[in-house]
Design a protein around this motif. Structure first.
Motif, PDB file in Angstrom:
ATOM      1  N   GLU A  70      55.347  29.594  19.745  1.00  0.00           N
ATOM      2  CA  GLU A  70      56.170  28.986  20.798  1.00  0.00           C
ATOM      3  C   GLU A  70      55.405  27.869  21.497  1.00  0.00           C
ATOM      4  OE1 GLU A  70      59.383  29.095  21.927  1.00  0.00           O
ATOM      5  OE2 GLU A  70      59.629  30.191  20.047  1.00  0.00           O
ATOM      6  N   THR A  71      54.134  28.113  21.751  1.00  0.00           N
ATOM      7  CA  THR A  71      53.290  27.102  22.393  1.00  0.00           C
ATOM      8  C   THR A  71      53.219  25.847  21.530  1.00  0.00           C
ATOM      9  OG1 THR A  71      51.957  28.855  23.391  1.00  0.00           O
ATOM     10  CG2 THR A  71      50.987  26.663  23.331  1.00  0.00           C
ATOM     11  N   ALA A  72      53.044  26.038  20.219  1.00  0.00           N
ATOM     12  CA  ALA A  72      52.919  24.897  19.300  1.00  0.00           C
ATOM     13  C   ALA A  72      54.174  24.034  19.284  1.00  0.00           C
ATOM     14  CB  ALA A  72      52.606  25.402  17.895  1.00  0.00           C
ATOM     15  N   LYS A  73      55.333  24.647  19.499  1.00  0.00           N
ATOM     16  CA  LYS A  73      56.590  23.885  19.503  1.00  0.00           C
ATOM     17  C   LYS A  73      56.617  22.837  20.607  1.00  0.00           C
ATOM     18  CE  LYS A  73      59.565  27.490  17.615  1.00  0.00           C
ATOM     19  NZ  LYS A  73      60.672  28.418  17.915  1.00  0.00           N
ATOM     20  N   HIS A  74      55.905  23.116  21.696  1.00  0.00           N
ATOM     21  CA  HIS A  74      55.944  22.233  22.861  1.00  0.00           C
ATOM     22  C   HIS A  74      54.764  21.277  22.919  1.00  0.00           C
ATOM     23  CE1 HIS A  74      59.272  24.657  24.198  1.00  0.00           C
ATOM     24  NE2 HIS A  74      58.526  25.747  24.134  1.00  0.00           N
ATOM     25  N   LEU A  75      53.893  21.320  21.930  1.00  0.00           N
ATOM     26  CA  LEU A  75      52.730  20.434  21.916  1.00  0.00           C
ATOM     27  C   LEU A  75      52.973  19.247  21.002  1.00  0.00           C
ATOM     28  CD1 LEU A  75      49.880  23.105  21.590  1.00  0.00           C
ATOM     29  CD2 LEU A  75      50.471  21.795  23.628  1.00  0.00           C
ATOM     30  N   ASP A  76      52.380  18.128  21.347  1.00  0.00           N
ATOM     31  CA  ASP A  76      52.413  16.959  20.475  1.00  0.00           C
ATOM     32  C   ASP A  76      51.602  17.276  19.224  1.00  0.00           C
ATOM     33  OD1 ASP A  76      53.913  14.799  21.094  1.00  0.00           O
ATOM     34  OD2 ASP A  76      52.291  13.609  21.977  1.00  0.00           O
ATOM     35  N   GLY A  77      52.222  17.244  18.074  1.00  0.00           N
ATOM     36  CA  GLY A  77      51.527  17.558  16.832  1.00  0.00           C
ATOM     37  C   GLY A  77      51.832  18.951  16.324  1.00  0.00           C
ATOM     38  N   GLY A  78      52.553  19.746  17.095  1.00  0.00           N
ATOM     39  CA  GLY A  78      52.947  21.087  16.665  1.00  0.00           C
ATOM     40  C   GLY A  78      51.759  21.977  16.335  1.00  0.00           C
ATOM     41  N   ILE A  79      51.806  22.648  15.181  1.00  0.00           N
ATOM     42  CA  ILE A  79      50.730  23.581  14.855  1.00  0.00           C
ATOM     43  C   ILE A  79      49.427  22.871  14.494  1.00  0.00           C
ATOM     44  CG2 ILE A  79      52.289  25.407  14.104  1.00  0.00           C
ATOM     45  CD1 ILE A  79      51.441  24.779  11.219  1.00  0.00           C
ATOM     46  N   VAL A  84      45.819  24.738  18.954  1.00  0.00           N
ATOM     47  CA  VAL A  84      46.360  25.888  18.211  1.00  0.00           C
ATOM     48  C   VAL A  84      46.048  25.856  16.715  1.00  0.00           C
ATOM     49  CG1 VAL A  84      48.209  26.385  19.857  1.00  0.00           C
ATOM     50  CG2 VAL A  84      48.633  24.816  17.955  1.00  0.00           C
ATOM     51  N   ARG A  85      45.571  24.719  16.222  1.00  0.00           N
ATOM     52  CA  ARG A  85      45.317  24.583  14.782  1.00  0.00           C
ATOM     53  C   ARG A  85      44.347  25.642  14.253  1.00  0.00           C
ATOM     54  NH1 ARG A  85      43.356  19.317  14.217  1.00  0.00           N
ATOM     55  NH2 ARG A  85      41.293  20.146  14.608  1.00  0.00           N
ATOM     56  N   LEU A  86      43.279  25.927  14.990  1.00  0.00           N
ATOM     57  CA  LEU A  86      42.304  26.922  14.532  1.00  0.00           C
ATOM     58  C   LEU A  86      42.965  28.279  14.326  1.00  0.00           C
ATOM     59  CD1 LEU A  86      39.411  27.922  13.930  1.00  0.00           C
ATOM     60  CD2 LEU A  86      39.166  28.324  16.374  1.00  0.00           C
ATOM     61  N   TYR A  87      43.809  28.686  15.273  1.00  0.00           N
ATOM     62  CA  TYR A  87      44.409  30.022  15.226  1.00  0.00           C
ATOM     63  C   TYR A  87      45.586  30.136  14.263  1.00  0.00           C
ATOM     64  CZ  TYR A  87      41.587  30.845  19.355  1.00  0.00           C
ATOM     65  OH  TYR A  87      40.530  30.975  20.208  1.00  0.00           O
ATOM     66  N   LEU A  88      46.336  29.065  14.102  1.00  0.00           N
ATOM     67  CA  LEU A  88      47.550  29.139  13.279  1.00  0.00           C
ATOM     68  C   LEU A  88      47.383  28.587  11.862  1.00  0.00           C
ATOM     69  CD1 LEU A  88      50.294  28.115  15.885  1.00  0.00           C
ATOM     70  CD2 LEU A  88      49.596  30.404  15.182  1.00  0.00           C
ATOM     71  N   VAL A  89      46.342  27.791  11.635  1.00  0.00           N
ATOM     72  CA  VAL A  89      46.176  27.183  10.313  1.00  0.00           C
ATOM     73  C   VAL A  89      44.812  27.518   9.707  1.00  0.00           C
ATOM     74  CG1 VAL A  89      46.171  25.025   8.995  1.00  0.00           C
ATOM     75  CG2 VAL A  89      47.719  25.277  10.930  1.00  0.00           C
ATOM     76  N   GLU A  90      43.740  27.045  10.362  1.00  0.00           N
ATOM     77  CA  GLU A  90      42.404  27.142   9.772  1.00  0.00           C
ATOM     78  C   GLU A  90      41.933  28.586   9.601  1.00  0.00           C
ATOM     79  OE1 GLU A  90      39.867  24.786  12.226  1.00  0.00           O
ATOM     80  OE2 GLU A  90      40.981  22.942  11.835  1.00  0.00           O
ATOM     81  N   HIS A  91      41.976  29.355  10.662  1.00  0.00           N
ATOM     82  CA  HIS A  91      41.492  30.743  10.621  1.00  0.00           C
ATOM     83  C   HIS A  91      42.244  31.572   9.576  1.00  0.00           C
ATOM     84  CE1 HIS A  91      39.653  34.403  12.253  1.00  0.00           C
ATOM     85  NE2 HIS A  91      40.859  34.922  12.389  1.00  0.00           N
TER      86      HIS A  91
END
Length: 144
Positions: A70-79, A84-91
């Protein structure tokens, strides 16, 4: 429920890192001393494998329950936003790759014919998996 899973995921990680390190060190010792691959060596590698798989299941559950989507939806650049990239993509991605390598090491050691080859498969694949896991741990959040 999410906080409980998150806490369990964090504490279980200590076990994963510990058993992977023990498995790698045990295999290095076995390799360097030309020891026979015994039931104890197999057990150590299996425990590390099981702990890793349980950790992955906890991580997937945690990822599904996370509010970061939900947080990523409201950020410029999304996930792909830096917060949030570390937690939703990289990790998740790197840890899945690490778990695949650990699992490949387990499978290849079973097919190896010599004791040295068994130790070598465990050493190489588990060590690479361990390094990958260590590279994507969110250290600032984990140790706080």
């Amino acid at each position: 429920m999410y906080p409980d899973i998150k806490e369990l995921h964090s504490y279980w990680a200590f076990g994963v890192l510990f058993f992977l390190l023990i498995a790698v060190l045990n295999s290095l010792v076995g390799l360097s001393k030309n020891k026979p691959f015994a039931k104890n060596d197999r057990s150590i590698a299996l425990i590390a494998l099981i702990f890793s798989h349980v950790q992955m299941l906890l991580g997937i559950i945690m990822l599904c329950l996370s509010t970061l989507w939900e947080t990523a939806k409201h950020l410029d650049g999304g996930i792909m936003h830096k917060d949030v990239r570390l937690y939703l993509v990289e990790h998740p991605l790197i840890n899945i790759i690490a778990l695949v390598l650990i699992t490949i090491g387990w499978s290849k050691h079973k097919k190896a014919e010599t004791d040295n080859a068994k130790f070598k498969k465990i050493t190489v694949f588990y060590a690479i998996g361990l390094v990958l896991l260590l590279s994507r741990i969110p250290w600032s959040a984990w140790l706080s």
